[in-house]
Design an enzyme around this catalytic site. Sequence first.
Site: not given
Length: 490
Positions: A179, A182, A232, A287, A381
């Site tokens: 997945k 998107e 996240s 990251c 972040e």
Amino acid sequence: MSTQVTKVEQLANWIGGKKVAASAKEFLPVTAPSTGEVVAEVPLCGPADLDKAVKVASEAQREWGATPVKDRVQILFRFKAMLEAKTDQLAEICSLENGKTVDEARASVSRGIECVEYATSLPQIFQGRLMEVSRGVECRTRREPVGVVAGITPFNFPAMVPLWMFPLAIASGNAFILKPSEQTPLCAMELAAIAAECGLPAGILNVVHGGRDIVEAICDHPGIGGVGFVGSTGVAKAVYTRCSANGKRVRALGGAKNHLVVMPDADPEMTASNIVASFTGCAGQRCMAASVVIAVGEVGPILDRVRTQAASLVPGRDLGSIISRKAHERIVAYIDKAEKDGLSIVLDGRGAQVPDRPEGNWLAPTIIDHAPKDHPCSCEEIFGPVLSIIRVSSLDEAMEIENDNPYGNAAAIYTSNGGTAEFFSANARAGMIGINVGVPVPREPFGFGGLFDSRFGDGDLTGEQAIDFWTITKKVTVKWSAGNRANWMS
Ligand code: NAD
């Protein structure tokens, strides 16, 4: 004169080795971040499309799981060669949908290919253990695939992060449901098509598109035995909690706030160029990006070099774009707040433009100096090319700030003293430590994974520990000698 209306492609899912139209009614535009152009539409699928994929995957997995690992990896050898041949093509797609430069995209595909290489070596590292545990009785281990497993991936590495997961998972005998984000669904479709071209049986690698609904459906589906997640922290924690509650194995990597400690004895040129590469690479949307420098004592000349080098970078040429308008606004809001709070913006990337791509989401490198350790720009972040500098007078003070960080992805130190470096390795609370390395990504067979709020679930998502994650280990105790009267205790 005829008017031509160009309609962008509505993406399908990839199920059973081919494109299958989604039953979703809702589609999201996929926008190229560096031009603002809509390049596709992605379906927001839900449980029905997922269920279709799980059924096909489950059927295909029976035969695949029974295929010897030596045969399974032959397809991955072909896959690796094909990815190498198609690196430029994949990098173009990655750069288009993600906005990173083509060079960065190419490098990310190469890192992904290393994971395929590791997966091809599975027959050499997959053996079980065997020992006579009692007279005439032996114990041995059997590794088996989990069955149908899934991977949920973020926008920032549309080719590399899927490649962290599915090659090893399918080499281990699983069928995989990917997945992708998107925001960046195109590389995933290309990877699936390439794998099919290499002879991967239909149903072993599937792609389903969507956002929150399909992620929750993956967490809940009883036919999916394991889930790898990268994204996240908030979502990582939610996915971890939901999968665990459903009895699934899950490893969920989250966000980060990485500290780079600069000591006065650091090599000035190497340190400066390393810091700049770390905080501006992929426009800070990594990251592993440096987002905070903790400057210990007199390191002014090093920081001057950082500013000069960062100022010379040209958006659109050296620096890619920010993934979306929304993300751009979020990052700018952090810089605005720092300015409003009276912090010193020594390099300001707001308002950056790229003349031939005016609709892109551009932001040039930004440096906020003398940031208080508890300011949002020091603790949260930001996920953009923004570096906050905290000034301290001792290594102890620097370690205290580093160790207070709820995240634990990466931490690095720049020093020419081995003892200082050793002290830092032992005491920094992060899963990946750099000594004079600003992006300390462990390469295979070392696994990728942080600690604390950067990772939920035990173990890394690549490397040796990932083999355990994608397999079940059974222990088999065997006695063939009927004459042996010893009981199991003897
Ligand atoms: P994200 O969490 O928004 O999305 C990740 C995935 O979760 C996507 O597939 C998305 O569709 C899905 N998702 C988003 N919101 C959801 C929700 N509410 N419920 C269920 N699913 C949801 O992350 P992103 O913005 O795509 O990626 C950037 C983040 O990923 C950063 O925080 C970055 O640090 C992190 N990241 C971590 C690593 C690592 O290895 N630790 C690597 C890359 C990126």
